[in-house]
Design a protein around this motif. Sequence first.
Motif, PDB file in Angstrom:
ATOM      1  N   ARG A 152      55.105 -23.701 -73.402  1.00  0.00           N
ATOM      2  CA  ARG A 152      56.449 -24.170 -73.074  1.00  0.00           C
ATOM      3  C   ARG A 152      57.281 -23.043 -72.469  1.00  0.00           C
ATOM      4  O   ARG A 152      57.984 -23.233 -71.468  1.00  0.00           O
ATOM      5  CB  ARG A 152      57.133 -24.725 -74.324  1.00  0.00           C
ATOM      6  CG  ARG A 152      58.498 -25.347 -74.091  1.00  0.00           C
ATOM      7  CD  ARG A 152      58.373 -26.646 -73.331  1.00  0.00           C
ATOM      8  NE  ARG A 152      58.704 -26.499 -71.913  1.00  0.00           N
ATOM      9  CZ  ARG A 152      58.450 -27.428 -71.001  1.00  0.00           C
ATOM     10  NH1 ARG A 152      57.859 -28.554 -71.340  1.00  0.00           N
ATOM     11  NH2 ARG A 152      58.771 -27.231 -69.742  1.00  0.00           N
ATOM     12  N   ASP A 156      58.794 -22.947 -68.605  1.00  0.00           N
ATOM     13  CA  ASP A 156      60.225 -22.737 -68.372  1.00  0.00           C
ATOM     14  C   ASP A 156      60.454 -21.502 -67.509  1.00  0.00           C
ATOM     15  O   ASP A 156      61.327 -21.496 -66.626  1.00  0.00           O
ATOM     16  CB  ASP A 156      60.961 -22.578 -69.707  1.00  0.00           C
ATOM     17  CG  ASP A 156      61.020 -23.874 -70.504  1.00  0.00           C
ATOM     18  OD1 ASP A 156      60.760 -24.950 -69.912  1.00  0.00           O
ATOM     19  OD2 ASP A 156      61.305 -23.814 -71.715  1.00  0.00           O
ATOM     20  N   TRP A 176      51.070 -31.332 -67.004  1.00  0.00           N
ATOM     21  CA  TRP A 176      52.369 -30.874 -66.515  1.00  0.00           C
ATOM     22  C   TRP A 176      52.405 -30.867 -64.987  1.00  0.00           C
ATOM     23  O   TRP A 176      53.429 -31.166 -64.388  1.00  0.00           O
ATOM     24  CB  TRP A 176      52.696 -29.487 -67.063  1.00  0.00           C
ATOM     25  CG  TRP A 176      53.140 -29.509 -68.492  1.00  0.00           C
ATOM     26  CD1 TRP A 176      54.376 -29.835 -68.967  1.00  0.00           C
ATOM     27  CD2 TRP A 176      52.356 -29.193 -69.637  1.00  0.00           C
ATOM     28  NE1 TRP A 176      54.411 -29.741 -70.342  1.00  0.00           N
ATOM     29  CE2 TRP A 176      53.182 -29.343 -70.790  1.00  0.00           C
ATOM     30  CE3 TRP A 176      51.034 -28.784 -69.817  1.00  0.00           C
ATOM     31  CZ2 TRP A 176      52.732 -29.097 -72.075  1.00  0.00           C
ATOM     32  CZ3 TRP A 176      50.574 -28.549 -71.109  1.00  0.00           C
ATOM     33  CH2 TRP A 176      51.416 -28.713 -72.218  1.00  0.00           C
TER      34      TRP A 176
END
Length: 303
Positions: A152, A156, A176
């Motif tokens: 994660r 980001d 993703w």
Amino acid sequence: MSLLRVGYVREHFSSPLLQYAHDDQEKTFRLVECPGGTGQLISRLTSNEIDVAMQVYHIFDLLLRALTDPLISGIANGSQSYRLVGSYVSTPLNWAVITGASSPYKSIADLKGTKIGISRPGSGSQTMAYVMALNEHWSPDALQFQVNNDIRGLIDSVNEESTAAFMWEWFTTKPWADKGEVRFIGSVPTPWPSWMIAAHPSPTRAPSDALRTFLHALSSYVTKFDAPEARETADVEFIKATFGYPEEDVKAWLKTVGYPSDCTIVSAEVIQDTLAVLSKAGVVKAATYDVKDFVDTQVASLA
């Protein structure tokens, strides 16, 4: 009662282990999830965090299914926190090179001189960045890194553009990419079999008899998972149900992965070849290493 604590990363590669854990009615081991990857596995073993729980039985430590390269480089660089006790996946790992959805980077060549995101120092995401640099004929010394802890944080980071890219296993990060949250701009396969098994060398934390029992049982689950008939149906359904991957992705991954017939065997050639590449990348010192120093031969057979 003795309990073997098994640190692992919850990915499709761990399917035989998860099947074993489901069937372990006597609860001879406990899974400890490490979402930060191999770097976190090594860090927890080194810092003794995996022994934190106070319980009425002995706690032993095992790192299952950790990346070959960080494990070998850690020992070569002097770590006394673990030794290799087995092999888990016999095929290379395909690392995707991943950037942000709207970043300006279109290819691996565009990443020269940029900052690369990694999960932790010494992780596979860092080692493979060095391999990528070697492939591109860049100086490994020129690489810049930023620690982002987990998948994660890495995603980001590339979208906030504090890093240009990061590297992670292809099929794990494909969901993703399919959602448009990141983009793949290349891939770098490992020059070595992808996963090995390591354990703490202390007989009070990881006794040889407990490890051998665990590994022999694991081998039977690996063999069952690796069978051609299982790959056609049972493996596909298990991975779909457990990880939610699309069927076409599961089938594509199963065509690329292979498992050893015996998890207790460690290849001396794999250790030597991995050290040779890591030496070129500057991850370990150029030196003559004794492969026996990397393996707990009371548990594993060195072939």
